[in-house]
Structures are given as structure tokens and as C-alpha cells.
Scaffold this active site. Sequence first.
Site, PDB file in Angstrom:
ATOM      1  CG  HIS A  30      -0.550   0.265   2.508  1.00 40.65           C
ATOM      2  ND1 HIS A  30      -0.454   1.483   2.993  1.00 40.65           N
ATOM      3  CD2 HIS A  30      -0.083  -0.657   3.477  1.00 40.65           C
ATOM      4  CE1 HIS A  30       0.004   1.468   4.200  1.00 40.65           C
ATOM      5  NE2 HIS A  30       0.442   0.061   4.618  1.00 40.65           N
ATOM      6  CG  ASP A  79       2.460   1.135   8.205  1.00 36.50           C
ATOM      7  OD1 ASP A  79       2.408   0.885   6.948  1.00 36.50           O
ATOM      8  OD2 ASP A  79       1.791   1.005   9.072  1.00 36.50           O
ATOM      9  CD  GLU A  89      -3.030  -1.436   5.344  1.00 33.63           C
ATOM     10  OE1 GLU A  89      -2.871  -2.434   6.031  1.00 33.63           O
ATOM     11  OE2 GLU A  89      -2.642  -0.139   5.802  1.00 33.63           O
ATOM     12  CD  GLU A  90      -1.830   2.493   7.584  1.00 31.94           C
ATOM     13  OE1 GLU A  90      -2.491   2.002   8.433  1.00 31.94           O
ATOM     14  OE2 GLU A  90      -0.686   2.283   7.514  1.00 31.94           O
ATOM     15  CG  ASP A 106       1.801  -2.915   5.430  1.00 30.95           C
ATOM     16  OD1 ASP A 106       2.463  -1.698   5.435  1.00 30.95           O
ATOM     17  OD2 ASP A 106       0.598  -2.869   5.569  1.00 30.95           O
ATOM     18  CG  HIS A 125      -0.072   3.956  12.136  1.00 29.52           C
ATOM     19  ND1 HIS A 125      -1.359   3.406  12.395  1.00 29.52           N
ATOM     20  CD2 HIS A 125       0.392   3.371  11.425  1.00 29.52           C
ATOM     21  CE1 HIS A 125      -1.185   2.587  11.477  1.00 29.52           C
ATOM     22  NE2 HIS A 125      -0.076   2.638  10.809  1.00 29.52           N
TER      23      HIS A 125
HETATM   24 ZN   LIG Z   1       0.901  -0.387   6.303  1.00 26.45          ZN
END
Ligand SMILES: [Zn+2]
Length: 713
Positions: free
Chosen positions: A355, A365, A402-403, A431, A518
Amino acid sequence: MRKSLFRHAVVLTALGAPVWTLAWQGSDPIPGFSASRAASQRTLEARLVAELDTETTGRFFRYLTEEPHPAGSERNYQLAEYTRDRFIEYGLENVDLRRYDVYLPFPRSVSVRMTRPVEYQASLKEDGYPVDKDSYASEVGITYVGMSASGDVTGPLVYAHSGNPEDYDWLESQGIDPRGKIAIVRYSVPYSYRGFKAWEAERRGVKALIIYSDPMEDGYRKGDVFPDGPWGPESHIQRGAISYDFIVPGDPLTPGWASVEGARRIPIEEARSAPRVMAVAMSWRDAKPLLENLGGPVAPHDWQGGLPITYHVGPGAAEVQVQVDMDDQVRPIWVVTGEVRGSREPNRRVVLGNHRDAWVYGGVDPSSGSATLLDLARVLGKMAREGQRPDRTLTLASWDAEEMHLTGSTEWGEELAESLAEETIAYLNVDSSTSGPDFTAVAVASLSPALVSVLRDVRDPNTRGSVLDAWRRLETVEEDVDLVDNELGSGSDYTVFLNYLGIPVVDMTFDGPYGVYHSQYDNYYWMTHFGDPGFRYMTTMAEVWGRLALRLANAEVYPFDFALYADRVDGFLAALEGQPGVAGNLDLSAAKEAVAVWSREAVQLNQAIESEMTRQDGGAGQEATAPGRFREVNELLLQAEKAFLLEDGIPGRPWFKHVLYAPRFTYAAMSLPGVQEAVDERDWERARSQLALLTERFQRMSEILRQAATSLR
Ligand SMILES: [Zn+2]
């Protein structure tokens, strides 16, 4: 360092004697290849390794992490165009930029305020540090939790530990009713999906949920914090969504079909994956005044976190107001795909996906994975242009949103379900490719040996031994294949492929100490100082991913080991049998016998394939590998995983069709979900009927394997 070694290998290859490469790789058999074809496959892979480059990977990574790029943002659309343009530039075919209009609310405002016993407004912001320009950026926007409900509520505060069912049970046992209150909970290690915390809070009648990062989990109690170390600093905030995608992933308005133009859309009020509870994420620094003002009993020992205070559970004097205002908008998202067309069987394909959307800059990420994907696209495209094309097609995919609810991959899988199910050999997910040097993977058991064979041939940048050896040093296992985790949950884009389409999947990453997940500190600075300085592991992941894809695309016979798979499923049944209440209520003997038959058929097929390979190698040399000799076997094996699909899905979750796997609501794996959930609910009649369905699926698998072996006689 690594790069100059690559150059060295190129020279040798160009001379027609890839001595260095072969000396390193040995001559172990490759699953699915005869000895003669294995040698040429390794030569091809040496070319891939020689072309992959830490420098170009680093440039991709710099560009991808330059600005925040959440799903639905202008920047993430620009990165979709950038990815499409690179795919075209590198010579990929059928390059496609596909739009889906999906439910993707942005925040208008988010606020948490303590009204009693003292006035206090939580900042919900992260600090800047002079060494890292990105940490000062103004474009980061409002910190929020994806798919939070909107509202304005005030109530007494309670601390509910991790927000799991047993935590609320404990509170209730103390006479503390969470109903109508604001609950503050902490993120959990091992990771438990925050959507599960929201689900449980909603079920318990909590008015609003505050989720904070305790230093015990990912902060100073673990080690040095950013910008001095990889752990989360005092103001870091773990964003994230709380969608109930363990019930149905993808756009909540189109459960089970694609969000294309003109598609039917249900009202959001009817969407089963949309939470009704408000949620806010915060740092420990913001949470500390709230925790300090909680009264009530002292929290149990294991609820005490890493802050220098005594944690109480409340309620007490603390009263909190939570306001969340979301805009409830539908927004476009963008899936980019491109192909390296197969030269012999273009209608058989391996799909590789990652993603693109990030919570903020997305260092680990997902931009580490996106940089890996782009460098792999560059090299595979170059090799194809120069005539080194795989037998079967490789499809490279850059997913979006995706998140939010695994949205892009799910919509794409739903839209193209028919052709994907017919043509796809396997889906290989990366990922985050890198947050450190420790390789780890989950996969369906049939693919474990193929993955292990790749890892045996890939050099680990730190240890200089193989990635497989480095992995073995981290875990205690009897056999190499035991390193691969065969219990699949959810939490990334492989879900639609496995659970909805019945396609074998692999999901891989290099792990490490990573406390900024995140948050805005998951960025270029973090990666180049802690995660992967020099981009060596991102490039190593490109090698693992590329080799595995090329092996699946070029194998004479698909390298699925269904005997190992049977062994794992036998283990699932044994685990089920050991659960309380099962003995006397559920007779597993027919299911176990069906797995035993499946295992015998698989062993016989493996032997038949091996003797056919040996016959060819010992016969008239390479040309004896008659094209088509394995065609019927391959066609049967291609459909084998689909033997595990139930048309109506597992009870209560019709989208999840695979009988062996479904995510728990925590995202953790659950094996044999239809039976397991019935056992959990002590519904023995349903457990028996689900077990009968399972047994039928095992028998179907045996039949497929028997036919495959017969076709080789
Ligand atoms: Zn991810």
C-alpha cells in the site's frame, strides 16, 4: 559496500561465469524446478540481484516520504501518478490507474478537555526537533482516529487498561460500570487492533474512547526515544483507524462488491463495519494529567504502566469532554497496477502488492515497502526489455487507503474477482518492508518451503550469512519451514486474496525496535538513523520478493507443498480437540481421517513430481522438460486453495469465505473459524455442522491431489 559487491557479480555474469553467485548460493534444489532448470533460474536471479540498487531505492524513499500522504489527499494522488509514470518508464505493460470512490471521512475538529477537577486541554500535537525538519511540518493536519463517530460528550473518566473484554469484566466486578463514561485505554503489546478496543467499548456502552501510548509499550521504558533512538518520544501519537473490517473489509458502503462508478451504495447507518463510538488517540504526555486525576481503586498490578504515577481506575473527580467532528465524505482513492507479461503463460500470474497511503510521512509504514516495490519494478522492467521475461505474468500493485479499511486492495479484488481467481498463482504482500534487520513472514503452509528456499539464497546485509541463518538465530525451531508462521490473521492487504478469493498468500517484513508507528516521527530521519541506514534491508526485501515471484512464475510445477499444509491443519484440529468442552460434544475423528487421507495423497503427489523431475534430469537433458508435462498438475494445483472456500462464508461473516482462516476481532489469527466460533459460544449443533463442512473441504482437497498425481502416470 553492498552495491560494489553487486557490481562485482555483474562483471562475472557478463563473462558468462557467475562464479561468485553460484559459490555463495550453492546448488540446493529449488522447489518446483528440475536440476537443470534450477541452474538457469539462479543465473536469472543473479541478474536481478546485480541490478537492485540501494541508491535508487534510497531516492525513491526520499521522494515518497517528502510530504504526508494519507489516503484521499492530493499528495497521495500525486504519488499514484508518480508510481504509474515509473511503471511506464520501466517498461511495465497494461499500466493502470484505477479509481474507486469510497467512504473516507476527514476530521473537521477533534478536542479532549478535562472539565473537573482542573481545567485542561489536551494538545493532540507532536513536538518538533531541530535535527529533523519533518517534525516541524505544518501540513500534518489534525490528529484523529479513522472512522471515529462524530459527537460531543462529557462524562466521568475510567481507566480500562487495554480495553479488552476481560478488562471491562474486572471493572464491573469492582462495581464500576463503564456505561455512559469516557474510557481511557492504552495501546497493547503484543499488538492488538485498536478497532477491537472500539468494538468492545461500543458493546459496553462507553460514550467515547481515548487510546494513548504508554511508555511501557513503545516509549522510554523500552530504550532511547526519538531523535536519539528508535522509540516513541513523549508527544508521539499513534494514529490509526478503528473500522470493523474483521466483519467485512473495504468500503463500508459496498460490502462484497466494488466501489466503481454507478455501484449500489448502502447508507452508512447500515454499514456493519462502521463504528458508532467516538475515539481519539493521544500521547502519554497528553494522557498523564487525565490519569493523575483519576480516583477510585488502585489499578491491578499488571495495569500499571510506565509513568511515574500510581494508576487508578476511576471514576473519581475527573470529568472529560470529548468532541469529534468528521465530515462523512466519500473520496476517490487510486490503485496503480502494472505487469511484466509472461512469455509462455501470460494468463497465469503472481501478484505483488504494497500500500502507498500513510498516516503521515509513512517512513516504515508503508514507504519502505513502496520504495522496495519501485526498485523491483525498475529492475524487472529492465530485465524484460532485455529479453529476460518470466514464463508467467507478474502484476505489481500499489494499493490505496489500506490504513482505513484495507480499501484499495479489497475493492480491486472484488472488481476483478473472476479473472483473479482463475489466473492467480499467489499473492505476495509487503506492507512495511523494513523497520530493522529481523526477517519475519506469515504464509499459507503450502508456500513455506518455497519461501525458505529463497531465504537460503539471500545474503543478510549485517551477518553476511543467509537471511535464513539470521532468522534461525532468532527463533528455536526444529525445521526451517517451522520459522514461517502459518496462522494468518489480518491487518494488511492480503486479506481479500486469501479470505475472499482463496488465493495462497505470503506476507513479509524485516522487523526491529520501532516505537514511532503511525506517528509523524515515522519518517525519513527515523529510517536513515535507526530503521535502515543505507537502505540495505529495503533492497534485500526487493531481492526476497523478486526471487520468490520469479520462482513462482518460472517453476515447471507450482512449488506448493500440500503435505506440509495437511500437517499444519492436523495441528489445528489437535488444538481444537484440546479445548474445554470439545471432548464429548464434538467428534473430530472423521475430520482427522480426512486430513490423514489428504496428507497421504499429498505425499504421493510430491513423490510423483520428484520422480518425474529426476527422470527428466537423468534423461535427454534440458529438452526433456517437455513443456506441458506438468500443465494438468499445475491447473489442478492452481485451484486447490479454493477447495477451502465456502460460498456463504463463515457464519455471521459471509465475506470471509476461507474455512481455515479468519481474523479474530483483534486481527490475531483464528484457525478453523466456523467451528472455533461455535465452540467459543458452546453452540455444539453449529459446531458439528461447521465441522462437517470442513471435512467435506478436506475430502475435496484429497480429490484434487489424487487427480494431479494420476495425471503424471
Ligand atoms: Zn501499512
